[in-house]
Design an enzyme around this catalytic site. Structure first.
Site: not given
Length: 807
Positions: A420, A751
């Site tokens: 919840h 990279c």
């Protein structure tokens, strides 16, 4: 009086019947009627209609009571608690109209006959006629009653469902959403119970609840009946399944399996007035997954069927019968938060400075919030709550919503991603850390803290008010480029955050990050566990691998799943996974690692990369890495993964590594496997043609290549001015590599940070004809734009008329 029916069977309902039986029951009918033929099992049952509700209200003269109560509430003459209690009491004292009572009794008798059981046990659930719409979840607003037996108990449970339409939380929620109280009716669903009290149950989403990544199914599971998972009373197991590979029946694309504590379970009780009760789980239950792989995959496939049928992301509840072993879907409704976000907008947070970490748990919501703690034990203490505070409590249920709406962030001791607290926090747009375990013991009212939910699956609470900034990125307007722009990713837990970025894949996935953060143990210590001399390391390994009979399986399993989360984000685009590239001092810091690592004066140039993989010192560890990659590609189905070898000094070394890989079932070109090599040593450039004969591609590591080309320690403050990736010598190396590789038919990527920091460097790479550039996610947009501009400039030069000096 209307002659409309009081009761309708699920098989006679569809999703167009929300006004008659509410969203929950209409959805159950839709699935029974249309999806059972596709294998989705839904327990049989029936629903009372909205007409039955209004007949009950009218027969007991309750309309005036309800209208009067809301008039008093609107005028301020009576508080919410008094108004709600008065309406509920009036409903509970009402008598059933004879025709309504008889219709429910007859339907229940037929359900008992269908189940071949007298006084069959049923679940009695509320379904409001405005419920489960795409813009409102009504999460837990009305009541459910489980293990109800007999006609009298059923009628009483139905009456209590009617009354629950007027709980304080339900009234507050309707007011917040703008629903007219007098136009919302309640249908009651009566459904044959699945004996999940003897098995397990939980919640399932067809979308990642935190990031909105739409290619995964998220499943939470606990032992016993499902209310504990929904209410956040337990910390459940968590499973994630990659949807696109579910059609491959030979693949097992379960990319996450996290064991929850599952401290208690809800089971049947013999007391008819309290038909269920919580009991502690056994040690075996706490240490065992609720679902096996076949069950996980079956539920995930059902989630895909249901999502496809409804045409939107779905929130489902499931149950497994402990007597028959059968799985069932017991509820399904549209997901109401992530599916409504704008898919082209990405908000990025960066914490510049932060204090000591105080507690951690599951991360809910992609945001950061700072404030003072307000520790509350019960929603009855609402007057103590300070607006804008960080709510800290054990767990929440719908009674907490009025407090939650006033909070800056939420922290709970218990609960999973489908509890919840998690559902409502998402709906309210609040960051939350759930299942933190000891937050109510560690944190105290008035304490200044920062709640961070932007660092992956784990959420953290830091001491003090951290400095942070946020930026909204619009990826919709990005230009297309011929040069592929990819991402560098390392952290599997945070990988899903970036799925909205239109990257061409992952140019660098660092295996060592997964090992150090998700495994933490040296692979050789697992291969030689019985012979370990370090008692503390042995004890730590025993704890981490408690659920693995074979210690090495812990490494293979954790590594494969960690890499799978990265491989999933941009599938089917390529994902280049670099095999482990720790230095010896870093390997030694892994649990049990000190016994297996030599001490080196200069680890940066020492026993690292390819040299380890065929060495007797690490060969067994590398075998585990290969087995993880093989599982990732062949068993899980991620054949978009490319393997990359780092720090490969010579062609002789390359041949040795490729031979060891082949021994472990990874053969270049077999099953489409491509193998790349890092280009970070001058020898890789000088012998580029020879390396290209052995590898399918190069990834230029510009940091190491600069360091070794210029002879400059990249970490030296004294030489910082000399470390320049744009130095002419470094650029020559890069250009030479691209030319030689392309001549040999190999691909080349880079990279590094330079394209992010220097637009002119990105242009240089484009001019050289590089195939791809891989950057960090926060640099992607700027680099993509730089690359597009550079490609346009290069085209203009090539297209300019001869002698046009302006070009």
């Amino acid at each position: 009086m209307s002659t409309a029916p009081e009761v309708l069977w699920f098989e006679n309902l569809g999703r167009g019947d929300v006004s008659r039986v509410g969203g929950k029951n209409a959805s159950l009918g839709e699935m029974v009627r249309t999806l059972e033929k596709e294998g989705v099992r839904v327990p049989p049952g029936f629903a009372t209609t909205a007409d039955a509700f209004w007949r009950y209200i009218e027969a007991n003269g309750l309309k005036a009571t309800i209208a009067s109560g809301f008039a008093d509430l609107a005028s301020g003459a009576a508080p919410l608690a008094r108004v709600g209690a008065a309406i509920r009491d009036a409903i509970l004292l009402g008598e059933w109209p004879a025709e309504t009572s008889e219709a429910i009794r007859l339907a229940y008798r037929e359900l008992c006959q269908r189940a071949n059981k007298a006084d069959a046990d049923v679940a009695v659930r509320s379904s409001a006629t405005a419920e489960d719409l795409p813009d409102a979840s009504f999460a837990g607003q009305q009541e459910s009653y489980l293990n109800i037996r007999g006609e009298a108990a059923l009628l009483d449970a139905c009456r209590r469902c009617y009354a629950s339409l007027f709980t304080d939380r339900a009234i507050s929620y309707r007011q917040a959403k703008g629903f007219d109280h007098m136009k919302v009716a309640l249908s009651v669903g009566v459904q044959r119970m699945v004996r999940s009290d003897l098995g397990g149950s939980g919640v399932m989403f067809s979308i990642d609840t935190e990031t909105g990544f739409d290619k995964v199914v998220l499943i939470n599971a606990a032992w016993g009946l499902g209310e504990n998972v929904v209410q956040g009373a337990v910390d459940p197991d968590e499973y994630e399944v990659f949807k696109p590979l579910l059609s491959n029946l030979s693949a097992t694309p379960i990319i996450e399996k996290s064991l929850g504590e599952k401290a208690q379970k809800l089971i049947y009780a013999s007391d008819l007035s309290h038909p269920t009760r919580n009991v502690p789980t056994s040690k075996t239950e706490r240490e065992t997954f609720v679902l096996n792989d076949a069950d996980i995959l079956a539920l995930a496939r059902w989630a895909c069927v249901i999502e496809r049928h409804y045409g939107c992301a779905m929130d489902m509840e499931w149950a497994k019968d402990g007597e028959t072993g059968e799985l069932f879907i017991v509820q399904a409704r549209p997901e109401t938060v992530q599916s409504r976000r704008v898919a082209t907008t990405l908000r990025s947070y960066r914490i510049r400075s932060k204090g000591r970490r105080l507690v951690s748990g599951l991360s809910v919501g992609d945001a950061v919030a700072a404030g003072r703690v307000c520790l509350i034990d019960s929603p009855r203490e609402i007057d103590r709550f300070v607006d804008g505070a960080v709510l800290v409590t054990r767990t929440t249920d719908p009674d907490w919503v009025p407090i939650m709406k006033r909070a800056a962030a939420i922290v709970t001791d218990h609960g999973g991603r489908t509890s919840h607290a998690a559902i409502v926090s998402r709906e309210l747009g609040l960051p939350a850390v759930v299942g933190a375990g000891d937050a109510t013991q560690v944190l105290h009212t008035g304490q200044e803290v920062t709640v961070s939910c932007v660092e992956g699956d784990q959420g953290f609470v830091y001491e003090g008010m951290a400095e942070f900034e946020s930026e909204e990125l619009d990826v919709a307007a990005l230009p297309t480029t011929h040069t592929k722009v990819m991402l560098n990713l390392a952290n599997p837990a945070a990988a899903f955050r970036w799925w909205r970025i239109p990257a061409d894949g992952v140019g660098l996935a660092r295996m060592e990050f997964v090992i150090s953060n998700h495994i933490r143990v040296h692979p050789m210590a697992l291969a030689h566990y019985d012979a370990l001399k370090d008692a503390d390391a042995k004890s730590a390994i025993a704890s981490l691998t408690a659920n693995y009979v074979d210690k090495t399986e812990y490494f293979i399993d954790r590594l494969a799943r960690g890499l799978a989360r990265i491989a999933a984000v941009f599938h089917p685009n390529p994902v280049i996974v670099r095999m482990s590239d720790f230095k010896t001092n870093e390997y030694a810091n892994l649990i049990g690692g000190a016994e297996f690592e030599p001490k080196e004066e200069n680890p940066m140039l020492g026993f690292r990369g390819a040299s380890r993989y065929y060495s007797p010192r690490y060969r067994e560890g590398f075998a585990l890495e290969c087995r993880a990659i093989r599982r990732l590609r062949e068993e899980m189905g991620f054949d978009n993964v490319i393997v990359m070898i780092p720090f490969c000094r010579s062609t002789k070394e390359a041949d040795r590594v490729l031979a060891v890989m082949a021994e472990n079932g990874l053969r270049r070109a077999e099953r489409g496997l491509e193998v790349y090599v890092m280009c970070e040593i001058p020898s890789n450039v000088i012998l580029a043609k020879a390396f290209a004969e052995r590898f399918d591609g190069f990834s230029i590591g510009s940091n190491d290549l600069t360091q070794l080309t210029l002879g400059v320690d990249r970490d030296s403050a004294e030489l910082a001015d000399l470390f320049d990736e744009q130095d002419a010598a470094v650029k020559w190396m890069i250009q030479r590599t691209i030319e030689a590789a392309h001549q040999a038919g190999a691909k080349v990527g880079l990279c590094g940070q330079a394209p992010s920091d220097h637009p002119e460097f990105a242009q240089f790479l484009v001019e050289c004809g590089i195939d791809s550039i891989s950057v960090s996610p926060d640099s992607f947009i700027s680099v993509k734009r730089n690359v597009a501009t550079s490609e346009s400039a290069v085209r203009n030069v090539h297209e300019a008329p001869p002698g046009d000096s302006q070009q």
